[in-house]
Write a protein that holds these residues in place. Structure first.
Motif, PDB file in Angstrom:
ATOM      1  N   TYR A 163       0.866  -1.169   0.000  1.00  0.00           N
ATOM      2  CA  TYR A 163       0.000   0.000   0.000  1.00  0.00           C
ATOM      3  C   TYR A 163       0.911   1.230   0.000  1.00  0.00           C
ATOM      4  CZ  TYR A 163      -3.823  -3.094   1.403  1.00  0.00           C
ATOM      5  OH  TYR A 163      -4.764  -4.094   1.440  1.00  0.00           O
ATOM      6  N   MET A 164       0.616   2.187  -0.867  1.00  0.00           N
ATOM      7  CA  MET A 164       1.443   3.394  -0.957  1.00  0.00           C
ATOM      8  C   MET A 164       0.582   4.609  -0.635  1.00  0.00           C
ATOM      9  SD  MET A 164       3.683   2.550  -4.386  1.00  0.00           S
ATOM     10  CE  MET A 164       2.227   2.611  -5.448  1.00  0.00           C
ATOM     11  N   LEU A 165       0.996   5.374   0.350  1.00  0.00           N
ATOM     12  CA  LEU A 165       0.257   6.554   0.776  1.00  0.00           C
ATOM     13  C   LEU A 165       1.093   7.797   0.538  1.00  0.00           C
ATOM     14  CD1 LEU A 165      -2.293   7.669   2.260  1.00  0.00           C
ATOM     15  CD2 LEU A 165      -0.947   7.563   4.369  1.00  0.00           C
ATOM     16  N   GLY A 166       0.555   8.735  -0.245  1.00  0.00           N
ATOM     17  CA  GLY A 166       1.185  10.033  -0.387  1.00  0.00           C
ATOM     18  C   GLY A 166       0.847  10.874   0.832  1.00  0.00           C
ATOM     19  N   SER A 167       1.876  11.421   1.461  1.00  0.00           N
ATOM     20  CA  SER A 167       1.713  11.977   2.801  1.00  0.00           C
ATOM     21  C   SER A 167       1.880  13.490   2.844  1.00  0.00           C
ATOM     22  CB  SER A 167       2.743  11.326   3.734  1.00  0.00           C
ATOM     23  OG  SER A 167       2.702  11.921   5.018  1.00  0.00           O
ATOM     24  N   LEU A 168       1.444  14.062   3.960  1.00  0.00           N
ATOM     25  CA  LEU A 168       1.783  15.422   4.367  1.00  0.00           C
ATOM     26  C   LEU A 168       2.587  15.329   5.655  1.00  0.00           C
ATOM     27  CD1 LEU A 168      -1.510  17.504   3.914  1.00  0.00           C
ATOM     28  CD2 LEU A 168       0.622  17.811   2.678  1.00  0.00           C
ATOM     29  N   HIS A 169       3.727  15.995   5.703  1.00  0.00           N
ATOM     30  CA  HIS A 169       4.577  15.909   6.894  1.00  0.00           C
ATOM     31  C   HIS A 169       4.178  16.913   7.974  1.00  0.00           C
ATOM     32  CE1 HIS A 169       6.871  13.235   4.498  1.00  0.00           C
ATOM     33  NE2 HIS A 169       7.479  14.146   3.792  1.00  0.00           N
ATOM     34  N   TYR A 170       3.491  17.987   7.581  1.00  0.00           N
ATOM     35  CA  TYR A 170       3.005  18.980   8.525  1.00  0.00           C
ATOM     36  C   TYR A 170       1.498  19.102   8.350  1.00  0.00           C
ATOM     37  CZ  TYR A 170       7.789  20.755   9.255  1.00  0.00           C
ATOM     38  OH  TYR A 170       9.109  20.879   9.570  1.00  0.00           O
ATOM     39  N   VAL A 171       0.727  19.016   9.430  1.00  0.00           N
ATOM     40  CA  VAL A 171      -0.730  19.117   9.324  1.00  0.00           C
ATOM     41  C   VAL A 171      -1.295  19.925  10.478  1.00  0.00           C
ATOM     42  CG1 VAL A 171      -0.850  16.851   8.186  1.00  0.00           C
ATOM     43  CG2 VAL A 171      -1.284  17.019  10.649  1.00  0.00           C
ATOM     44  N   LEU A 172      -2.545  20.331  10.309  1.00  0.00           N
ATOM     45  CA  LEU A 172      -3.310  20.952  11.383  1.00  0.00           C
ATOM     46  C   LEU A 172      -4.019  19.880  12.198  1.00  0.00           C
ATOM     47  CD1 LEU A 172      -5.004  23.811   9.328  1.00  0.00           C
ATOM     48  CD2 LEU A 172      -3.105  24.094  10.938  1.00  0.00           C
ATOM     49  N   GLU A 173      -4.485  20.256  13.359  1.00  0.00           N
ATOM     50  CA  GLU A 173      -5.212  19.313  14.212  1.00  0.00           C
ATOM     51  C   GLU A 173      -6.408  18.710  13.481  1.00  0.00           C
ATOM     52  OE1 GLU A 173      -4.662  18.178  17.180  1.00  0.00           O
ATOM     53  OE2 GLU A 173      -3.135  19.478  18.046  1.00  0.00           O
ATOM     54  N   GLY A 174      -7.080  19.497  12.628  1.00  0.00           N
ATOM     55  CA  GLY A 174      -8.289  19.036  11.982  1.00  0.00           C
ATOM     56  C   GLY A 174      -8.091  18.023  10.873  1.00  0.00           C
ATOM     57  N   MET A 175      -6.872  17.571  10.631  1.00  0.00           N
ATOM     58  CA  MET A 175      -6.633  16.619   9.555  1.00  0.00           C
ATOM     59  C   MET A 175      -7.205  15.237   9.872  1.00  0.00           C
ATOM     60  SD  MET A 175      -5.463  16.294   6.539  1.00  0.00           S
ATOM     61  CE  MET A 175      -4.459  17.764   6.320  1.00  0.00           C
ATOM     62  N   TYR A 176      -7.380  14.924  11.133  1.00  0.00           N
ATOM     63  CA  TYR A 176      -7.848  13.594  11.514  1.00  0.00           C
ATOM     64  C   TYR A 176      -9.334  13.633  11.863  1.00  0.00           C
ATOM     65  CZ  TYR A 176      -2.899  12.856  11.514  1.00  0.00           C
ATOM     66  OH  TYR A 176      -1.592  12.795  11.114  1.00  0.00           O
ATOM     67  N   PRO A 177     -10.049  12.501  11.681  1.00  0.00           N
ATOM     68  CA  PRO A 177      -9.546  11.150  11.422  1.00  0.00           C
ATOM     69  C   PRO A 177      -9.237  10.907   9.945  1.00  0.00           C
ATOM     70  CG  PRO A 177     -11.914  11.093  11.567  1.00  0.00           C
ATOM     71  CD  PRO A 177     -11.507  12.514  11.884  1.00  0.00           C
ATOM     72  N   LEU A 178      -8.552   9.795   9.670  1.00  0.00           N
ATOM     73  CA  LEU A 178      -8.303   9.340   8.309  1.00  0.00           C
ATOM     74  C   LEU A 178      -9.411   8.372   7.898  1.00  0.00           C
ATOM     75  CD1 LEU A 178      -4.481   8.589   8.586  1.00  0.00           C
ATOM     76  CD2 LEU A 178      -5.592  10.743   7.980  1.00  0.00           C
ATOM     77  N   ARG A 179      -9.595   8.194   6.609  1.00  0.00           N
ATOM     78  CA  ARG A 179     -10.634   7.268   6.153  1.00  0.00           C
ATOM     79  C   ARG A 179     -10.227   5.819   6.450  1.00  0.00           C
ATOM     80  NH1 ARG A 179      -9.558   5.627   0.337  1.00  0.00           N
ATOM     81  NH2 ARG A 179      -7.788   6.888  -0.360  1.00  0.00           N
ATOM     82  N   PRO A 180     -11.178   4.913   6.539  1.00  0.00           N
ATOM     83  CA  PRO A 180     -10.904   3.536   6.966  1.00  0.00           C
ATOM     84  C   PRO A 180      -9.895   2.801   6.102  1.00  0.00           C
ATOM     85  CG  PRO A 180     -13.261   3.964   7.001  1.00  0.00           C
ATOM     86  CD  PRO A 180     -12.631   5.152   6.367  1.00  0.00           C
ATOM     87  N   GLU A 181      -9.883   3.061   4.785  1.00  0.00           N
ATOM     88  CA  GLU A 181      -8.958   2.335   3.914  1.00  0.00           C
ATOM     89  C   GLU A 181      -7.500   2.566   4.318  1.00  0.00           C
ATOM     90  OE1 GLU A 181     -12.722   3.012   1.545  1.00  0.00           O
ATOM     91  OE2 GLU A 181     -11.470   4.164   2.940  1.00  0.00           O
ATOM     92  N   ILE A 182      -7.195   3.773   4.786  1.00  0.00           N
ATOM     93  CA  ILE A 182      -5.828   4.065   5.222  1.00  0.00           C
ATOM     94  C   ILE A 182      -5.514   3.339   6.518  1.00  0.00           C
ATOM     95  CG2 ILE A 182      -4.252   5.893   5.953  1.00  0.00           C
ATOM     96  CD1 ILE A 182      -5.799   7.792   4.092  1.00  0.00           C
TER      97      ILE A 182
END
Length: 419
Positions: A163-182
């Motif tokens: 599984y390959m996930l393109g990421s963000l290294h810096y995020v805000l608090e509101g970025m979570y939750p992630l979708r179930p597939e991740i």
């Protein structure tokens, strides 16, 4: 300062991570929003292909209000307007006011009530997924399933899965939750791959890298290598943030840029400590999955240090003054990338990465050269005889465009599926 350098998207130099050990469990397990539910001695059982679980632990975790009628041996539950009713020994049940037929009846075993997992969870609003190879159920709340989409792909070969996930290294608090597939991809993985696992880098080695590559040793200082205008802008920013204006005089522009970038995005609320990489690293550590590196701290430092003097100053100036007119990459900023990541906008990511507006030297060093090496590492995982599952998490700009990791793998003959 919204239009800032995209370097933070692909370099992961100064985040903290924790070491991990590998553990494989063969017993059936049940996970709720990424956390394993513990059943003590009342382990789940399977009857007629249906998984039955101890009622109290599961319903408490799902925050379901439970009623037990001893006379009729009926258990009923409710959560936020969703209801169900079950009777011990009967396959007849009620789900949100409708009669349903169960494939396996609730049971009473040694004074422990067992109920059908999928029926109960789905009735009160949870998504249920089953991973056969890991013997894992994953329960995901509606809040979690409505989470950030991100960029996720899957590729299989010779019994191996990546599984390959393109990421963000810096995020805000509101970025979570992630979708179930991740979340499910991480749970399915035997290994988590990241750009660099700094938990395996000794502090003295990291310090040595900084001193060897980030510091001038010829008697010159930052003032001697950049224009007076750029230096004055750096000094003003440092002073505005309560630091001496000469704090970075001994360091090279690329190292100064990295640190100033951290100051800027930090003031806007973006944090590497809760970045996508770090979030998944923390979860991998908790699940005792080993974290492996696709690159080395040496290679990442050298990527920066090998930039030409002119590019290093352009990077610093663009970070200090987005209105300076420096063109290093297509227009976009940290808010833009956060937005397309949350939406999972593959078209926007492809167009940005493949734009003709890139500085050629910057694009080649930052993305093209590193993408080739990342794709080779992933190819090695896929061609292994070990039949294992990996989750690989790297900056999202590495994934698409003509020279991205996904097209490079496709050119090697692999079928890459968007998730």
């Amino acid at each position: 300062m919204k239009k800032i350098s995209t370097l933070f998207l692909s370099l992961f130099l100064f985040a903290s991570v924790f070491s991990t050990v590998h553990a494989v469990e063969n017993a059936l397990s049940i996970w709720l929003n990424g956390e394993q539910i513990q059943f003590s001695k009342s382990e789940p059982i399977i009857e007629n292909g249906v998984t039955l679980v101890s009622m109290r632990p599961i319903l408490e975790k799902l925050a379901v209000k439970v009623n037990w009628d001893e006379a009729t041996q009926t258990v009923s539950g409710a959560k936020e307007g969703l209801t169900y009713s079950l009777q011990i020994g009967s396959t007849n049940a009620i789900a949100n006011g409708k009669a349903v037929k169960l494939e396996a009846a609730p049971k009473l075993i040694q004074n422990v009530t067992y109920v059908p997992l999928r029926f109960v969870a789905e009735t009160v609003g949870y998504q249920v997924a089953w991973n056969q190879s890991l013997r894992q159920f994953t329960l995901t709340s509606k809040q979690q399933s409505d989470g950030s989409r991100g960029f996720l792909w899957k590729v299989e070969n010779k019994g191996n899965t990546v599984y390959m996930l393109g990421s963000l290294h810096y995020v805000l608090e509101g970025m979570y939750p992630l979708r179930p597939e991740i979340e499910n991809a991480l749970q399915a993985a035997h290994y988590l791959g990241v750009e660099v696992d700094l938990s395996k880098v000794a502090p003295e080695e990291l310090q040595k890298q900084v001193l060897d590559l980030g510091v001038y040793k010829d008697g010159t200082t930052l003032k001697d290598h950049i224009s007076a205008d750029t230096y004055n802008k750096a000094a003003a920013l440092l002073q505005a943030n309560g630091m001496p204006e000469n704090s970075f005089d001994n360091f090279k522009p690329w190292f100064v840029q990295q640190n100033i970038l951290g100051i800027i995005v930090g003031k806007e609320g973006y944090q590497s400590e809760i970045g996508i990489d770090q979030y998944l690293i923390d979860k991998a550590n908790k699940a005792k999955k080993p974290v492996i590196s696709l690159e080395s701290i040496d290679s990442q430092f050298n990527t920066n240090n090998n930039y030409s003097d002119s590019l290093q100053e352009k990077l610093l100036l663009d970070t200090l003054d987005p209105a300076s007119g420096v063109t290093l990459s297509p227009k976009g900023g940290i808010d833009y990338f956060a937005d397309i990541w949350k939406k999972g906008d593959y078209n926007a990511l492809h167009e940005y990465t493949n734009s003709s507006d890139w500085d050629a030297e910057y694009h080649e060093a930052l993305l093209t050269d590193r993408n080739v090496e990342m794709a080779e590492k992933i190819k090695g995982y896929l061609n292994s005889d070990n039949k294992e599952t990996y989750m690989v998490v790297v900056g999202m700009l590495h994934m698409l465009g003509d020279q991205g990791v996904v097209p490079l793998l496709e050119k090697k003959g692999f079928t890459v599926e968007r998730q």
